[in-house]
Structures are given as C-alpha cells and as structure tokens.
Scaffold this motif. Sequence first.
Motif, PDB file in Angstrom:
ATOM      1  N   THR A   1     -16.724   2.022  -4.283  1.00 33.94           N
ATOM      2  CA  THR A   1     -16.207   0.916  -3.485  1.00 33.94           C
ATOM      3  C   THR A   1     -14.812   0.588  -3.998  1.00 33.94           C
ATOM      4  N   LEU A   2     -13.875   0.332  -3.090  1.00 34.91           N
ATOM      5  CA  LEU A   2     -12.495   0.030  -3.476  1.00 34.91           C
ATOM      6  C   LEU A   2     -12.079  -1.307  -2.886  1.00 34.91           C
ATOM      7  N   ILE A   3     -11.618  -2.206  -3.749  1.00 34.96           N
ATOM      8  CA  ILE A   3     -11.029  -3.479  -3.313  1.00 34.96           C
ATOM      9  C   ILE A   3      -9.612  -3.511  -3.862  1.00 34.96           C
ATOM     10  N   LEU A   4      -8.627  -3.649  -2.968  1.00 34.40           N
ATOM     11  CA  LEU A   4      -7.252  -3.630  -3.438  1.00 34.40           C
ATOM     12  C   LEU A   4      -6.448  -4.788  -2.881  1.00 34.40           C
ATOM     13  N   VAL A   5      -5.519  -5.246  -3.693  1.00 33.67           N
ATOM     14  CA  VAL A   5      -4.556  -6.280  -3.309  1.00 33.67           C
ATOM     15  C   VAL A   5      -3.271  -5.594  -2.899  1.00 33.67           C
ATOM     16  N   THR A   6      -2.721  -5.972  -1.747  1.00 31.42           N
ATOM     17  CA  THR A   6      -1.493  -5.327  -1.294  1.00 31.42           C
ATOM     18  C   THR A   6      -0.702  -6.237  -0.364  1.00 31.42           C
ATOM     19  N   HIS A   7       0.615  -6.020  -0.360  1.00 29.39           N
ATOM     20  CA  HIS A   7       1.484  -6.643   0.636  1.00 29.39           C
ATOM     21  C   HIS A   7       1.818  -5.664   1.751  1.00 29.39           C
ATOM     22  N   ASP A   8       1.359  -4.424   1.609  1.00 25.62           N
ATOM     23  CA  ASP A   8       1.725  -3.339   2.511  1.00 25.62           C
ATOM     24  C   ASP A   8       0.746  -3.280   3.693  1.00 25.62           C
ATOM     25  N   ALA A   9       1.233  -3.588   4.896  1.00 24.55           N
ATOM     26  CA  ALA A   9       0.368  -3.607   6.078  1.00 24.55           C
ATOM     27  C   ALA A   9      -0.194  -2.222   6.387  1.00 24.55           C
ATOM     28  N   ASP A  10       0.613  -1.179   6.182  1.00 26.73           N
ATOM     29  CA  ASP A  10       0.145   0.183   6.444  1.00 26.73           C
ATOM     30  C   ASP A  10      -0.983   0.568   5.496  1.00 26.73           C
ATOM     31  N   LEU A  11      -0.846   0.156   4.244  1.00 27.77           N
ATOM     32  CA  LEU A  11      -1.899   0.441   3.270  1.00 27.77           C
ATOM     33  C   LEU A  11      -3.168  -0.329   3.627  1.00 27.77           C
ATOM     34  N   ALA A  12      -3.035  -1.586   3.979  1.00 26.94           N
ATOM     35  CA  ALA A  12      -4.202  -2.380   4.366  1.00 26.94           C
ATOM     36  C   ALA A  12      -4.923  -1.754   5.557  1.00 26.94           C
ATOM     37  N   ALA A  13      -4.149  -1.176   6.473  1.00 27.46           N
ATOM     38  CA  ALA A  13      -4.736  -0.581   7.679  1.00 27.46           C
ATOM     39  C   ALA A  13      -5.596   0.643   7.354  1.00 27.46           C
ATOM     40  N   ARG A  14      -5.376   1.248   6.197  1.00 25.61           N
ATOM     41  CA  ARG A  14      -6.181   2.407   5.798  1.00 25.61           C
ATOM     42  C   ARG A  14      -7.571   1.994   5.330  1.00 25.61           C
ATOM     43  N   CYS A  15      -7.765   0.727   5.027  1.00 22.93           N
ATOM     44  CA  CYS A  15      -9.047   0.247   4.525  1.00 22.93           C
ATOM     45  C   CYS A  15     -10.008  -0.043   5.678  1.00 22.93           C
ATOM     46  N   ASP A  16     -11.290  -0.075   5.363  1.00 25.34           N
ATOM     47  CA  ASP A  16     -12.302  -0.368   6.370  1.00 25.34           C
ATOM     48  C   ASP A  16     -12.173  -1.794   6.908  1.00 25.34           C
ATOM     49  N   ARG A  17     -11.704  -2.698   6.027  1.00 28.05           N
ATOM     50  CA  ARG A  17     -11.665  -4.111   6.393  1.00 28.05           C
ATOM     51  C   ARG A  17     -10.533  -4.790   5.637  1.00 28.05           C
ATOM     52  N   THR A  18      -9.985  -5.839   6.229  1.00 26.52           N
ATOM     53  CA  THR A  18      -8.916  -6.614   5.602  1.00 26.52           C
ATOM     54  C   THR A  18      -9.310  -8.085   5.564  1.00 26.52           C
ATOM     55  N   ILE A  19      -9.108  -8.700   4.414  1.00 28.03           N
ATOM     56  CA  ILE A  19      -9.328 -10.137   4.246  1.00 28.03           C
ATOM     57  C   ILE A  19      -7.982 -10.787   3.963  1.00 28.03           C
ATOM     58  N   SER A  20      -7.632 -11.810   4.731  1.00 30.36           N
ATOM     59  CA  SER A  20      -6.366 -12.510   4.538  1.00 30.36           C
ATOM     60  C   SER A  20      -6.583 -13.829   3.803  1.00 30.36           C
ATOM     61  N   LEU A  21      -5.689 -14.112   2.863  1.00 28.74           N
ATOM     62  CA  LEU A  21      -5.740 -15.382   2.143  1.00 28.74           C
ATOM     63  C   LEU A  21      -4.431 -16.130   2.327  1.00 28.74           C
ATOM     64  N   ARG A  22      -4.528 -17.433   2.354  1.00 31.62           N
ATOM     65  CA  ARG A  22      -3.364 -18.296   2.385  1.00 31.62           C
ATOM     66  C   ARG A  22      -3.723 -19.613   1.699  1.00 31.62           C
ATOM     67  N   ASP A  23      -2.899 -19.986   0.749  1.00 34.50           N
ATOM     68  CA  ASP A  23      -3.123 -21.237  -0.013  1.00 34.50           C
ATOM     69  C   ASP A  23      -4.525 -21.292  -0.610  1.00 34.50           C
ATOM     70  N   GLY A  24      -4.995 -20.139  -1.091  1.00 39.47           N
ATOM     71  CA  GLY A  24      -6.272 -20.103  -1.782  1.00 39.47           C
ATOM     72  C   GLY A  24      -7.501 -20.092  -0.899  1.00 39.47           C
ATOM     73  N   ARG A  25      -7.310 -19.956   0.411  1.00 38.69           N
ATOM     74  CA  ARG A  25      -8.438 -19.947   1.341  1.00 38.69           C
ATOM     75  C   ARG A  25      -8.395 -18.686   2.205  1.00 38.69           C
ATOM     76  N   MET A  26      -9.564 -18.226   2.620  1.00 39.70           N
ATOM     77  CA  MET A  26      -9.636 -17.118   3.567  1.00 39.70           C
ATOM     78  C   MET A  26      -9.257 -17.631   4.953  1.00 39.70           C
ATOM     79  N   THR A  27      -8.450 -16.832   5.661  1.00 42.29           N
ATOM     80  CA  THR A  27      -7.992 -17.244   6.989  1.00 42.29           C
ATOM     81  C   THR A  27      -8.533 -16.299   8.058  1.00 42.29           C
TER      82      THR A  27
END
Length: 222
Positions: free
Chosen positions: A196-222
């Motif tokens: 299982t791979l969980i990664l932190v990234t600012h790269d939208a293209d890299l995030a798109a390679r993952c099965d799922r993306t979770i967005s955070l803002r101000d410490g909360r999931m959006t």
Amino acid sequence: MTSPIVSLENVGLTLKSGAGEVEILTGISLDVTEGETLALVGPSGSGKSSLLMLIGGLERASTGRVTTLGQELGTLGEDALARLRRGHLGVVFQSFHLIPTLTALENVAVPLELAGAPDAATGAAAQLDAVGLAARAGHYPSQMSGGEQQRVALARATAPRPRLILADEPTGNLDSVTGASIINLLFDLRAQHGATLILVTHDADLAARCDRTISLRDGRMT
C-alpha cells in the motif's frame, strides 16, 4: 470483509507553540485498503505531512483513533511502535535522511539488520541493484547526487518488503526529470511487493497516478 490497513476515526492533532496551542488537524476520518495507492494533496500548511506522520506513528494524535497495520497506535509505547514499523512500514522523506557515515549498502542494510534478516548485506545489495545503484554500493551519501541518494532511500524503505509505504514529497528536492524517474521507480517497487502506498504531493500529475486522492485544507479533509 477485509479490515483496512489504515483507519483514522475523528482524528485531531494539536501542537503547542510559543503563542499557545495550534490546531494542525481536525476531524480526520479515513480508511485505506490493502494494496491501494493514495495521494494526500493540498496547499502548504494544510496538514498533509502531519497526517502521514500520524499514520506512521511518528506523531501521536491528540484526539481520535489511528489504527495502522491492525494496531491502534494510541495504545502502543515507543518500543512497540518501533517494532511495528520495523519490517512492516517503509518511509521515504523529501530530504532523504540517509546516515552520512554509512555507505549506500550499509544504509539499505540497516532496516534488514533491525528486522533480524539472516543476510542483510546480500538483501541490501539486491535492493540496490533493483534501483540501479549496484555500482554505487560502496559510496557515501556525500559522494552521490540527490537523485542517487533518493534511490538509496527508496531501496532502504522497500528492502524489508513492507506492507505499507509512506512517502512525503519524495521528489521535492529533485529536478523534474530526476523526480519523474524516482516516481516511476517508487510505483514499480510498490507494484512488485503489492504494498500500500500513501504519498504527500503538490504534483497534480503524480496524484492522478494514484487510485484515490484526498484533499486537505486548514487541517480538514475537503
């Protein structure tokens, strides 16, 4: 039904500073299934890296429950957390965190030795070969480029065949071409071991390679 490899229930993280308490994460609930690839995205300061550290037991939640690899982390002491990470969880940092006084081979052998592998040096050599650095086994970090150091860090993280890999901006200190090769390698290694791979990234293209993306803002999931 298979239990998630990572589960967070209403997790919060508050840290103390000179100005008082700072709320880093609030009300995070998340399940990650075995073999999934998950990207954590969001602006700087949104809590992405803190969330990754909570999952790896490198930071303790202030509220809520974090369960990783079947263990509720809040109930474990530091020694038990270290045993859980040893051999089961690989972490890749932006700044490599190699031991400067050890060669590439010795750096990769460390987690294998800690896990009690019978021939850590042989296993480390095989993993260095898997990341294309067999010829650099005897070199120290200061003798290698940033891309080579990150390859060593990947080899070290994946040598024990962990079930879970956490990667915090693994290409943040690399140029775009080198970073792309590191990401390809990371996904290849993950696929080989079924991790299982969980990664932190600012790269939208890299995030798109993952099965799922979770967005955070101000410490909360959006």
